[in-house]
Design a protein around this motif. Sequence first.
Motif, PDB file in Angstrom:
ATOM      1  N   ALA A 211      -9.247  -1.363   8.711  1.00  0.00           N
ATOM      2  CA  ALA A 211      -9.552  -2.070   7.473  1.00  0.00           C
ATOM      3  C   ALA A 211      -9.746  -1.085   6.334  1.00  0.00           C
ATOM      4  N   ALA A 212     -10.462   0.019   6.606  1.00  0.00           N
ATOM      5  CA  ALA A 212     -10.718   1.015   5.562  1.00  0.00           C
ATOM      6  C   ALA A 212      -9.416   1.604   5.030  1.00  0.00           C
ATOM      7  N   LYS A 213      -8.461   1.849   5.904  1.00  0.00           N
ATOM      8  CA  LYS A 213      -7.171   2.396   5.456  1.00  0.00           C
ATOM      9  C   LYS A 213      -6.463   1.430   4.498  1.00  0.00           C
ATOM     10  N   GLU A 214      -6.544   0.144   4.802  1.00  0.00           N
ATOM     11  CA  GLU A 214      -5.892  -0.844   3.947  1.00  0.00           C
ATOM     12  C   GLU A 214      -6.578  -0.939   2.580  1.00  0.00           C
ATOM     13  N   TYR A 215      -7.903  -0.922   2.601  1.00  0.00           N
ATOM     14  CA  TYR A 215      -8.632  -0.975   1.328  1.00  0.00           C
ATOM     15  C   TYR A 215      -8.323   0.255   0.478  1.00  0.00           C
ATOM     16  N   GLN A 216      -8.202   1.422   1.121  1.00  0.00           N
ATOM     17  CA  GLN A 216      -7.880   2.643   0.384  1.00  0.00           C
ATOM     18  C   GLN A 216      -6.472   2.581  -0.199  1.00  0.00           C
ATOM     19  N   ARG A 217      -5.546   1.965   0.532  1.00  0.00           N
ATOM     20  CA  ARG A 217      -4.190   1.802  -0.006  1.00  0.00           C
ATOM     21  C   ARG A 217      -4.202   0.903  -1.252  1.00  0.00           C
ATOM     22  N   ALA A 218      -5.061  -0.135  -1.212  1.00  0.00           N
ATOM     23  CA  ALA A 218      -5.178  -1.010  -2.379  1.00  0.00           C
ATOM     24  C   ALA A 218      -5.695  -0.230  -3.582  1.00  0.00           C
ATOM     25  N   LEU A 219      -6.678   0.670  -3.330  1.00  0.00           N
ATOM     26  CA  LEU A 219      -7.241   1.453  -4.427  1.00  0.00           C
ATOM     27  C   LEU A 219      -6.257   2.502  -4.947  1.00  0.00           C
ATOM     28  N   GLN A 220      -5.359   2.971  -4.104  1.00  0.00           N
ATOM     29  CA  GLN A 220      -4.329   3.888  -4.585  1.00  0.00           C
ATOM     30  C   GLN A 220      -3.420   3.203  -5.612  1.00  0.00           C
ATOM     31  N   LEU A 221      -3.152   1.908  -5.356  1.00  0.00           N
ATOM     32  CA  LEU A 221      -2.313   1.151  -6.291  1.00  0.00           C
ATOM     33  C   LEU A 221      -3.086   0.735  -7.530  1.00  0.00           C
ATOM     34  N   ASP A 222      -4.366   0.404  -7.339  1.00  0.00           N
ATOM     35  CA  ASP A 222      -5.198  -0.060  -8.455  1.00  0.00           C
ATOM     36  C   ASP A 222      -6.612   0.488  -8.278  1.00  0.00           C
ATOM     37  N   PRO A 223      -6.905   1.651  -8.866  1.00  0.00           N
ATOM     38  CA  PRO A 223      -8.225   2.273  -8.688  1.00  0.00           C
ATOM     39  C   PRO A 223      -9.387   1.402  -9.126  1.00  0.00           C
ATOM     40  N   SER A 224      -9.142   0.409  -9.960  1.00  0.00           N
ATOM     41  CA  SER A 224     -10.228  -0.447 -10.432  1.00  0.00           C
ATOM     42  C   SER A 224     -10.372  -1.716  -9.600  1.00  0.00           C
ATOM     43  N   ASN A 225      -9.679  -1.798  -8.470  1.00  0.00           N
ATOM     44  CA  ASN A 225      -9.696  -3.018  -7.658  1.00  0.00           C
ATOM     45  C   ASN A 225     -11.100  -3.245  -7.083  1.00  0.00           C
TER      46      ASN A 225
END
Length: 567
Positions: A541-555
Motif C-alpha cells: 500500500a505504501a508503494k502505491e501511495y508514494q507513486r501517487a505522490l510522485q505524480l501529484d506531491p500535493s495529493n
Amino acid sequence: MKKQKRSEAKPVVQAAPARWWSIPWWYWAIFLGALFLVFEAYGPALRGPFVLDDLYLPYADVNAPVQTLGNWVGLQRPLLMFSYWVDYQMGASDPHVYHTTNVLLHFVLSIVAMLIAARLLEWAEVAGHMRTALAVFSGALFLLHPLQTESVAYVASRSEVLSVLFYYAAFAVFIYSNRDSMSLARAIAVVALFGAAAATKEHTLTLPALIVLTDFFWHRGGLRKNGVLYGLLALVCAAGAVVVWKVLLAANTAGFHMTDLSPASYFFTQCRVVWIYVRMFFLPFGQNVDPDIPISAGIMDHGAIFGLIALLAVTAAAWIYRKRWPLASFGVFVFLLLIAPTASVIPIRDVLAERRVYLPFLGLILIALELLRRLQFSQAVGISAAAILACTVLTYQRSDVWSSPLSLWQDTVAKSPAKMRPRFHLAFTQYQAGDCAAAVGNFEVASRLDTPDYRLLVDWANALDCVNREDDAATEFNRAIGLYPSSAEAYVGLSAVDGKQKKFDEALKELALAEAIDPGIPQIFVNRGGVYEMQGNNAAAAKEYQRALQLDPSNRPAREALGRIGR
C-alpha cells in the motif's frame, strides 16, 4: 480706379490643448461616481468563484506555474490569453483578480461608448446640454445595464469585453477624424485596433462593414477619400476570415457541419431570438444563463415568420425614415450588422446567449437616444436617471446570482426546468458541496430529461457512492464504461465501489485497466493502495501511495494514508 483694399487676415488663435487639471470638476465626479457604482453593482460577482468554462482556461491548469508566456498565448485569441497571463502574474488562480479586471475593462469600454454616442449625437445635430446629458446616459447605460452581466461577471466572457473594447476604440478613432480624407496615421491606428479586436475574438470582423455603413449613412468621405483605410481593412479582414473558417471547421459546437442544426433552422430560430434580445434591453427581466429555446425547423415553427416579417418591417422603416430619425435608423442597422455573426445562418449549439448582445449593444443605445432626444431636457434627464437607477439595482441582483455556482444553477433550473444541462450542473455543484442526497435526486431528473452521456453517468455514480448506494453506483459506472470504454475515470470510480464491498480482485482488475489507459492519474494508485491496506499489506500500500505522490506531491489522500499506516 481705386484698388480695392485687401481685407486683413485676422490672426488665428490656436486653442491651448486641454490638460487634465482643466477638466471641469463635475466630469471627475461623474467618472468617480460611475467607477464606484459599477464596483458596487458587480460586488457579489467579484466574490464569486470560477464557473463553467472559467474552469478550463490556462490559469486553471495544474501546470500553469511552469508554462511560458508562449504556451499561454498560443495561436488562437492571443491577446485574450495574454490578459489572463497578466492576471495570473498578479493573483495566480484567485478569481477576484480576474473578475476585477473584467469590471475595469468594462468601465473603460463604457467611456469609449460614451464618446462614440457623443459624436453621433453631434452628427444628428443634437446640441448643448442635451447632447452632453445623452452622451453621459449612453455610457452609464452601457456600464450598468443588467443585460451586460454575463459578459462581465463570467471570466470566460472576457473575450467579449476585451474584443469589443478594441472594436469600439477603432470605431471611435474613425469617427473622430476631422479631415475630409483619412490620414495614414489614423488609418494605421484604426487597423491596428481592428487587428487587436480580431486577435481577441472573431466576431469583430464586422468592423469594416460598420465603417462602410457609417461612411455612407453620415456622408463621411466615401471610398475615394478613405481608400487607404479600406485597403488595409480588407487585408486584415481576409486574414481573419481564414482564421474563422479554420475555427469553424475544428469547432464541435458551431459551424455548417452540425448535423442536428441546419443553417435554415438556425436562421428561422434567430428570427425569434433577436426579438428576445431587444426585449431584454428595453424590459430586462427573465435573464437566464442557459435558456430553453425551441428550434424553428421551418419558417412557420414557433412563430418564426412573424419575427422575420417584423425584422424586415423595422429594417425598411429605418431606411425610409433615416433622415427624420437618424440615430434610431442608424442604430437599427448597427444592431443587425453587429449581431449577424451569431444570429444569422452559421449554426451555434446554444441559440441564445446574453453575452452576444455586448457588441451590438451600441445599436440599441442609439435607438433609445432617438426616443429621448424628442423630449424636453428635464424629461430626458429624469427618465435617464430613473433608468440608470433601475438598471443598477437589477445588475446588482443579477450579479448576486453569479456569486456562486449553486445560486447560478438554481436560478437556471427554475427558469429552464425541462432542460437537462442546467439540471446536471446543479447536481454536480451540489455533489461538490457535499450535498450528495440532493445531487442524486437532480442527477436522476437530468437522466430523464435527455439521454445520459458519459460525464453525467460518472458524476451520478460518484454521488450514488457518496450516499452509500454502491450497487446503483456500480450500475452507472458500468453504463459509462459501455459508452466510453477507453476512458480511465469510470474504471477508477468502479474500483472504489468494489473496494468498499471488499471485491478486491475486481477492484484490482479495474485499476489495471485504468492504468493501461492512463498511467498518469494519481487516484489509480491511491485506490490500489487502499485495496492493499484493507488486505493488510501495508508495504505494498505504501508503494502505491508514494507513486501517487510522485505524480501529484500535493495529493492529500495519499499523504493521509501514509501517515495512517506509519510510513
